[in-house]
Scaffold this motif. Structure first.
Motif, PDB file in Angstrom:
ATOM      1  N   LEU A 219      -5.588  -3.372   2.066  1.00 57.70           N
ATOM      2  CA  LEU A 219      -5.053  -2.367   1.145  1.00 57.70           C
ATOM      3  C   LEU A 219      -5.938  -1.125   1.114  1.00 57.70           C
ATOM      4  CD1 LEU A 219      -3.868  -4.499  -1.918  1.00 57.70           C
ATOM      5  CD2 LEU A 219      -2.451  -2.966  -0.546  1.00 57.70           C
ATOM      6  N   ARG A 220      -7.232  -1.332   1.093  1.00 57.12           N
ATOM      7  CA  ARG A 220      -8.168  -0.206   1.057  1.00 57.12           C
ATOM      8  C   ARG A 220      -8.038   0.650   2.321  1.00 57.12           C
ATOM      9  NH1 ARG A 220     -14.221   0.231   2.173  1.00 57.12           N
ATOM     10  NH2 ARG A 220     -14.895   1.921   0.808  1.00 57.12           N
ATOM     11  N   ASP A 221      -7.995  -0.002   3.467  1.00 58.55           N
ATOM     12  CA  ASP A 221      -7.872   0.737   4.727  1.00 58.55           C
ATOM     13  C   ASP A 221      -6.553   1.502   4.788  1.00 58.55           C
ATOM     14  OD1 ASP A 221     -10.298  -0.288   5.490  1.00 58.55           O
ATOM     15  OD2 ASP A 221      -9.468  -1.850   6.783  1.00 58.55           O
ATOM     16  N   ARG A 222      -5.496   0.882   4.312  1.00 54.71           N
ATOM     17  CA  ARG A 222      -4.169   1.521   4.387  1.00 54.71           C
ATOM     18  C   ARG A 222      -4.080   2.704   3.421  1.00 54.71           C
ATOM     19  NH1 ARG A 222       0.352   2.870   6.120  1.00 54.71           N
ATOM     20  NH2 ARG A 222       2.314   1.901   5.493  1.00 54.71           N
ATOM     21  N   LEU A 223      -4.650   2.580   2.231  1.00 58.06           N
ATOM     22  CA  LEU A 223      -4.642   3.699   1.290  1.00 58.06           C
ATOM     23  C   LEU A 223      -5.471   4.868   1.822  1.00 58.06           C
ATOM     24  CD1 LEU A 223      -4.940   1.761  -2.086  1.00 58.06           C
ATOM     25  CD2 LEU A 223      -2.955   3.063  -1.267  1.00 58.06           C
ATOM     26  N   ARG A 224      -6.549   4.564   2.530  1.00 53.95           N
ATOM     27  CA  ARG A 224      -7.332   5.622   3.165  1.00 53.95           C
ATOM     28  C   ARG A 224      -6.487   6.347   4.207  1.00 53.95           C
ATOM     29  NH1 ARG A 224     -10.736   2.744   5.852  1.00 53.95           N
ATOM     30  NH2 ARG A 224     -12.318   2.518   4.225  1.00 53.95           N
TER      31      ARG A 224
ATOM     32  N   LEU B 149      -3.196   6.539   4.324  1.00 53.83           N
ATOM     33  CA  LEU B 149      -2.029   7.210   3.745  1.00 53.83           C
ATOM     34  C   LEU B 149      -2.416   8.429   2.909  1.00 53.83           C
ATOM     35  CD1 LEU B 149       0.022   4.078   2.612  1.00 53.83           C
ATOM     36  CD2 LEU B 149       0.622   5.656   4.462  1.00 53.83           C
ATOM     37  N   LEU B 150      -3.499   8.325   2.137  1.00 60.99           N
ATOM     38  CA  LEU B 150      -3.843   9.388   1.195  1.00 60.99           C
ATOM     39  C   LEU B 150      -5.159  10.082   1.509  1.00 60.99           C
ATOM     40  CD1 LEU B 150      -2.862   7.616  -2.175  1.00 60.99           C
ATOM     41  CD2 LEU B 150      -1.532   9.300  -0.886  1.00 60.99           C
ATOM     42  N   GLY B 151      -5.922   9.568   2.471  1.00 64.89           N
ATOM     43  CA  GLY B 151      -7.194  10.191   2.809  1.00 64.89           C
ATOM     44  C   GLY B 151      -8.246  10.040   1.734  1.00 64.89           C
ATOM     45  N   VAL B 152      -8.182   8.966   0.941  1.00 60.94           N
ATOM     46  CA  VAL B 152      -9.140   8.765  -0.147  1.00 60.94           C
ATOM     47  C   VAL B 152      -9.945   7.502   0.096  1.00 60.94           C
ATOM     48  CG1 VAL B 152      -7.787   9.993  -1.877  1.00 60.94           C
ATOM     49  CG2 VAL B 152      -7.393   7.551  -1.521  1.00 60.94           C
ATOM     50  N   GLU B 153     -11.169   7.504  -0.432  1.00 64.31           N
ATOM     51  CA  GLU B 153     -12.038   6.329  -0.373  1.00 64.31           C
ATOM     52  C   GLU B 153     -12.011   5.653  -1.733  1.00 64.31           C
ATOM     53  OE1 GLU B 153     -13.598   4.773   1.946  1.00 64.31           O
ATOM     54  OE2 GLU B 153     -13.290   6.187   3.601  1.00 64.31           O
ATOM     55  N   VAL B 154     -11.246   4.577  -1.822  1.00 63.43           N
ATOM     56  CA  VAL B 154     -11.151   3.838  -3.071  1.00 63.43           C
ATOM     57  C   VAL B 154     -11.672   2.422  -2.858  1.00 63.43           C
ATOM     58  CG1 VAL B 154      -9.175   5.190  -3.856  1.00 63.43           C
ATOM     59  CG2 VAL B 154      -8.794   3.057  -2.597  1.00 63.43           C
ATOM     60  N   ALA B 155     -12.003   1.749  -3.940  1.00 65.46           N
ATOM     61  CA  ALA B 155     -12.274   0.315  -3.904  1.00 65.46           C
ATOM     62  C   ALA B 155     -11.006  -0.393  -4.365  1.00 65.46           C
ATOM     63  CB  ALA B 155     -13.447  -0.035  -4.810  1.00 65.46           C
ATOM     64  N   VAL B 156     -10.869  -1.653  -3.973  1.00 62.86           N
ATOM     65  CA  VAL B 156      -9.690  -2.435  -4.355  1.00 62.86           C
ATOM     66  C   VAL B 156     -10.153  -3.759  -4.938  1.00 62.86           C
ATOM     67  CG1 VAL B 156      -7.617  -3.634  -3.540  1.00 62.86           C
ATOM     68  CG2 VAL B 156      -8.189  -1.368  -2.631  1.00 62.86           C
ATOM     69  N   VAL B 157      -9.554  -4.126  -6.052  1.00 64.85           N
ATOM     70  CA  VAL B 157      -9.795  -5.432  -6.674  1.00 64.85           C
ATOM     71  C   VAL B 157      -8.457  -6.133  -6.814  1.00 64.85           C
ATOM     72  CG1 VAL B 157     -10.499  -6.622  -8.798  1.00 64.85           C
ATOM     73  CG2 VAL B 157     -11.858  -4.716  -7.922  1.00 64.85           C
ATOM     74  N   VAL B 158      -8.401  -7.384  -6.374  1.00 61.01           N
ATOM     75  CA  VAL B 158      -7.221  -8.227  -6.564  1.00 61.01           C
ATOM     76  C   VAL B 158      -7.510  -9.146  -7.742  1.00 61.01           C
ATOM     77  CG1 VAL B 158      -5.687  -9.944  -5.537  1.00 61.01           C
ATOM     78  CG2 VAL B 158      -6.667  -8.127  -4.109  1.00 61.01           C
TER      79      VAL B 158
ATOM     80  N   ALA C 183       0.824  -1.202   0.000  1.00 66.62           N
ATOM     81  CA  ALA C 183       0.000   0.000   0.000  1.00 66.62           C
ATOM     82  C   ALA C 183       0.858   1.252   0.000  1.00 66.62           C
ATOM     83  CB  ALA C 183      -0.931  -0.004   1.202  1.00 66.62           C
ATOM     84  N   GLY C 184       1.943   1.231   0.769  1.00 66.99           N
ATOM     85  CA  GLY C 184       2.838   2.380   0.803  1.00 66.99           C
ATOM     86  C   GLY C 184       3.465   2.648  -0.551  1.00 66.99           C
ATOM     87  N   ALA C 185       3.856   1.581  -1.262  1.00 67.47           N
ATOM     88  CA  ALA C 185       4.447   1.748  -2.588  1.00 67.47           C
ATOM     89  C   ALA C 185       3.426   2.307  -3.572  1.00 67.47           C
ATOM     90  CB  ALA C 185       4.984   0.405  -3.082  1.00 67.47           C
ATOM     91  N   ILE C 186       2.167   1.835  -3.490  1.00 63.49           N
ATOM     92  CA  ILE C 186       1.125   2.352  -4.381  1.00 63.49           C
ATOM     93  C   ILE C 186       0.860   3.833  -4.088  1.00 63.49           C
ATOM     94  CG2 ILE C 186      -1.316   2.167  -4.995  1.00 63.49           C
ATOM     95  CD1 ILE C 186      -1.108  -0.849  -4.413  1.00 63.49           C
ATOM     96  N   ALA C 187       0.793   4.185  -2.794  1.00 61.67           N
ATOM     97  CA  ALA C 187       0.541   5.577  -2.426  1.00 61.67           C
ATOM     98  C   ALA C 187       1.657   6.493  -2.926  1.00 61.67           C
ATOM     99  CB  ALA C 187       0.404   5.695  -0.913  1.00 61.67           C
TER     100      ALA C 187
ATOM    101  N   ALA D 136       3.646   5.879  -5.585  1.00 58.42           N
ATOM    102  CA  ALA D 136       3.652   5.912  -7.051  1.00 58.42           C
ATOM    103  C   ALA D 136       2.405   6.576  -7.620  1.00 58.42           C
ATOM    104  CB  ALA D 136       3.779   4.493  -7.598  1.00 58.42           C
ATOM    105  N   ALA D 137       1.319   6.611  -6.846  1.00 60.17           N
ATOM    106  CA  ALA D 137       0.057   7.170  -7.349  1.00 60.17           C
ATOM    107  C   ALA D 137      -0.563   8.108  -6.321  1.00 60.17           C
ATOM    108  CB  ALA D 137      -0.912   6.047  -7.705  1.00 60.17           C
ATOM    109  N   PRO D 138       0.127   9.213  -5.997  1.00 59.20           N
ATOM    110  CA  PRO D 138      -0.441  10.169  -5.035  1.00 59.20           C
ATOM    111  C   PRO D 138      -1.684  10.860  -5.571  1.00 59.20           C
ATOM    112  CG  PRO D 138       1.507  11.088  -6.093  1.00 59.20           C
ATOM    113  CD  PRO D 138       1.428   9.659  -6.533  1.00 59.20           C
ATOM    114  N   TRP D 139      -1.968  10.669  -6.859  1.00 55.39           N
ATOM    115  CA  TRP D 139      -3.111  11.294  -7.510  1.00 55.39           C
ATOM    116  C   TRP D 139      -4.411  10.498  -7.333  1.00 55.39           C
ATOM    117  CZ3 TRP D 139      -4.141   7.328 -10.751  1.00 55.39           C
ATOM    118  CH2 TRP D 139      -3.089   6.572 -11.226  1.00 55.39           C
ATOM    119  N   LEU D 140      -4.374   9.416  -6.570  1.00 56.04           N
ATOM    120  CA  LEU D 140      -5.593   8.648  -6.331  1.00 56.04           C
ATOM    121  C   LEU D 140      -6.687   9.544  -5.764  1.00 56.04           C
ATOM    122  CD1 LEU D 140      -4.354   5.241  -4.829  1.00 56.04           C
ATOM    123  CD2 LEU D 140      -5.462   5.620  -7.040  1.00 56.04           C
ATOM    124  N   ALA D 141      -7.931   9.297  -6.202  1.00 59.37           N
ATOM    125  CA  ALA D 141      -9.058  10.142  -5.787  1.00 59.37           C
ATOM    126  C   ALA D 141     -10.212   9.276  -5.307  1.00 59.37           C
ATOM    127  CB  ALA D 141      -9.504  11.027  -6.951  1.00 59.37           C
ATOM    128  N   ASP D 142     -11.113   9.882  -4.571  1.00 59.58           N
ATOM    129  CA  ASP D 142     -12.306   9.171  -4.110  1.00 59.58           C
ATOM    130  C   ASP D 142     -13.041   8.554  -5.293  1.00 59.58           C
ATOM    131  OD1 ASP D 142     -11.764   9.973  -1.541  1.00 59.58           O
ATOM    132  OD2 ASP D 142     -13.242  11.609  -1.520  1.00 59.58           O
TER     133      ASP D 142
END
Length: 352
Positions: free
Chosen positions: A127-132, A134-143, A26-30, A32-38
């Motif tokens: 992953l979803r909880d950790r991205l929230r 780290l970045l304060g965004v509400e995203v969905a996650v698919v593996v 999750a840290g690596a994704i955050a 590499a993609a700080p532009w993630l949005a709700d």
């Protein structure tokens, strides 16, 4: 360009490292993609998840990698659906029916094999909880993972884990533009997302994560069952076994347990009779005509030997059932083309 209609976009996440056990995915994704949005959907290949979670089978130097892979398939399988030579279609403990238990030998060093995540839904939730956080965004996650498809050549990515998004969109009961009521339509949205994401991730580009943006949000059940709704239950599966590649269960007659009455009697009779012919496997399934009907499938190709063995087995079963007071009727239904279904055993009057 003006006049371009709004729609859905699929964005690759570049700059991610090669992952190893214990890494912060999750840290690596955050980073590499700080532009993630709700509202974004983050699609992560299962291989990256498995690597960081340590779901690896080591291959010692000089060891037979293929033999280790085949043993890993057996270890991960709870049921073998079909087998031809070294290829096995199995059901995994997660419920997926997939070739080689989803074990991957590509995009990994020669010293390891990659298993599917132990619980990819739980991985997606983390992953979803950790991205929230780290970045304060509400995203969905698919593996996602790559599966073959029944009756079609070619591979495509499907979802093996998800969080924050409904796996299925249920249109049953809705009415189309022509006034037709939809009876069976349920769309596997997370599979469509996994497949779309693979268009930018690819198999050889080293891009394990993509983001799907612009998908209309849909309510998710409070308990968020992840991909569990995608697993087809045995009672709804018209093709639980192959035909030419049908394989027996580990316990003769086990397919009919634990059912009471007629089927319990048939199951016990086949288990007893099979002891005399341990090398002649058959598969028993609940018949489609009622509780007193058992479908008998052949594993081996129909020939004179299998016909004689089946006759001997059925004879022993029927004798035992008659001794217990059951009336029986055998109805051959096999076809010359090699159908695995050899016939149906009907039970009549129960013992008094």
């Amino acid at each position: 360009m003006t006049g371009v209609p709004p729609g859905i976009s699929v964005l690759p996440v570049h700059g991610l490292p090669e992952f190893s056990p214990g890494d912060d995915l999750a840290g690596a994704i955050a980073t590499a993609a700080p532009w993630l949005a709700d509202g974004d959907v983050v699609v992560v290949t299962s291989k990256a998840v498995s690597k960081v979670e340590g779901r690896l089978v080591p291959v010692p130097p000089g060891a037979d990698r293929e033999a280790i892979r085949l043993q890993a398939v057996e270890d991960e399988a709870v049921r073998v659906v079909a087998r031809r030579g070294p290829l096995a279609i199995v059901q995994t403990r997660q419920g997926w029916v997939v070739a080689a238990a989803g074990i991957d030998a590509s995009n990994v060093g020669q010293d390891a094999l990659v298993l599917l995540p132990e619980d990819a839904d739980a991985s997606a939730r983390r992953l979803r909880d950790r991205l929230r956080a780290l970045l304060g965004v509400e995203v969905a996650v698919v593996v996602s993972d790559t599966f073959g498809r029944t009756w079609r050549e070619g591979l495509t990515d499907v979802a093996v884990g998800s969080a924050g998004i409904a796996a299925l969109t249920d249109h049953r009961g809705a009415v189309d533009a022509w006034g037709n009521r939809l009876e069976t339509t349920r769309v596997a949205v997370v599979d469509e997302l996994a497949s779309a994401a693979d268009l930018v991730k690819g198999k050889l580009a080293g891009v394990p994560v993509a983001v799907v943006r612009g998908l209309p949000s849909a309510p998710v059940d409070a308990d968020d069952p992840g991909t569990r709704p995608l697993v087809r239950l045995p009672a709804d599966d018209l093709f639980p076994y192959g035909s030419r590649d049908l394989v027996r269960s580990r316990t003769p007659g086990a397919e009919l347990v634990p059912r009471a009455g007629e089927l319990e009697a048939v199951s016990q009779a086949f288990r007893t009779a099979s002891a005399a012919l341990p090398e002649f496997p058959v598969v028993l399934r609940h018949g489609g005509e009622g509780d007193g009907v058992v479908d008998v499938h052949l594993v081996d190709a129909p020939n004179m030997t299998t016909a004689l063995n089946l006759g001997a087995l059925l004879g022993a079963v029927i004798v035992q059932l008659h001794a217990e007071g059951w009336a029986t009727r055998w109805e051959p239904v096999g076809t010359p083309g090699g159908s695995s279904l050899a016939g149906r055993l009907w039970l009549g009057t129960p013992p008094s």
